[in-house]
Design an enzyme around this catalytic site. Structure first.
Site, PDB file in Angstrom:
ATOM      1  N   HIS A  65       0.813  -1.216   0.000  1.00  0.00           N
ATOM      2  CA  HIS A  65       0.000   0.000   0.000  1.00  0.00           C
ATOM      3  C   HIS A  65       0.849   1.269   0.000  1.00  0.00           C
ATOM      4  O   HIS A  65       0.657   2.175  -0.823  1.00  0.00           O
ATOM      5  CB  HIS A  65      -0.906   0.018   1.236  1.00  0.00           C
ATOM      6  CG  HIS A  65      -1.795  -1.167   1.387  1.00  0.00           C
ATOM      7  ND1 HIS A  65      -3.015  -1.270   0.746  1.00  0.00           N
ATOM      8  CD2 HIS A  65      -1.653  -2.304   2.107  1.00  0.00           C
ATOM      9  CE1 HIS A  65      -3.592  -2.407   1.086  1.00  0.00           C
ATOM     10  NE2 HIS A  65      -2.783  -3.057   1.902  1.00  0.00           N
ATOM     11  N   ASP A  66       1.779   1.351   0.953  1.00  0.00           N
ATOM     12  CA  ASP A  66       2.542   2.587   1.145  1.00  0.00           C
ATOM     13  C   ASP A  66       3.477   2.883  -0.021  1.00  0.00           C
ATOM     14  O   ASP A  66       3.711   4.046  -0.369  1.00  0.00           O
ATOM     15  CB  ASP A  66       3.342   2.506   2.446  1.00  0.00           C
ATOM     16  CG  ASP A  66       2.441   2.416   3.674  1.00  0.00           C
ATOM     17  OD1 ASP A  66       1.238   2.704   3.547  1.00  0.00           O
ATOM     18  OD2 ASP A  66       2.948   2.046   4.748  1.00  0.00           O
TER      19      ASP A  66
END
Length: 311
Positions: free
Chosen positions: A239-240
């Protein structure tokens, strides 16, 4: 080419580590600071993880401690997602340098002023440190070019039916940030889930030996073992790292501008990022919402990243 000055504000777990690895590999970014916040694991882990990653990856930047709890109330971290220490049990060499003498919100304000309006904040954890910055240093808002945040969702959540974890753990911080007037790009679950990597795709990425195999291979081992123990497929969503990719190359996302608010009261949907798609609230748009992501382009960016660390 002038590099983009960035601060990575993070609750450093496995995908945060991937985000830092990707940012450090790019010749487009100038990492000015790593600022730690409580999140998926506690600050007592996220702070040292940042210190150790700075030296392990040879990043010339400040490392500062931030908030150890949400702006209001308290929520327990969920360490089983990233392992007890946040890095899936990977033990990096212990850093020789210590934390900055100033707190994260003071470092953010100083670096924003230093960058003279060009600073981009990559907020890939709860937004607590950013909210405190705006409360203590309201003048910093005018010096921040954009916040690119990993968090939120306009579809289903991963913590309650509607909320994504980073927002759910500190919805009041999100509310403060959304109302700040600073330009925001929200890289939520709707986009990040489009870039999920299968086990085969992960192995293909890591086929080339690198100088940071201790970290990358160690986290990969944790993913395999933890997912098997939970009966889950061998798939990972970084995600990041997608938020970082969006600063390096904005075309990795398709965004649309909407007015977005954060639910702070309802027990059923606290932490929901409510996107006013139809304009019912009659408010000016305040967030560039990631509607989709280009997985092929993202994976190529990860390949280029790995190549930078090749043996």
């Amino acid at each position: 080419m002038d590099k983009i000055p960035v601060i990575i504000d993070c609750d450093t777990g496995t995908d945060d580590a991937w985000a830092i690895v990707l940012a450090n590999s790019s010749d487009k970014l100038d990492i000015r600071a790593l600022t730690a916040v409580n999140g998926n694991v506690e600050l007592k882990h996220t702070g040292p993880n940042n210190l150790n990653l700075r030296e392990y990856l040879n990043i010339d930047c400040r490392v500062a401690l931030g908030a150890d709890r949400p702006v209001i109330g308290g929520v327990n971290p969920i360490p089983d997602v990233h392992g007890e220490n946040g890095l899936g049990g990977v033990e990096l060499p212990k850093a020789k340098r210590d934390f900055d003498e100033k707190y994260a919100w003071d470092v953010i304000a100083e670096e924003a002023e230093r960058a003279a309006g060009e600073l981009v904040i990559l907020a890939v954890g709860p937004l607590t440190n950013i909210a405190i910055t705006f409360l203590k240093h309201p003048e910093a808002k005018k010096n921040i070019k954009r916040i690119v945040m990993m968090g939120g969702a306009f579809g289903t959540g991963n913590t309650n039916p509607y909320a994504e974890f980073n927002i759910w753990i500190d919805p009041h911080a999100c509310d403060i940030v959304f109302k700040s007037g600073v330009p925001i790009t929200m890289v939520g679950l709707d986009a990040t889930r489009m870039t999920t990597l299968t086990g085969q795709e992960q192995e293909a990425l890591l086929a080339q030996p690198t100088k940071i195999d201790l970290l990358l291979r160690g986290m990969r081992k944790y993913f395999i073992e933890s997912h098997k123990a939970m009966g889950r497929p061998d798939a990972v969503t970084l995600h990041d790292a997608l938020a970082v990719a969006a600063v390096i190359d904005p075309t990795v996302l398709h965004t649309e501008k909407y007015y977005v608010v954060c639910e702070t009261k309802s027990s059923q949907s606290v932490g929901q990022t409510v996107v006013d798609f139809k304009g019912h609230l009659h408010r000016e748009p305040n967030v560039d919402v990631a509607m989709s992501a280009d997985k092929e382009k993202f994976v190529q960016m990860l390949r280029d990243c790995i190549a930078c660390y090749a043996q």
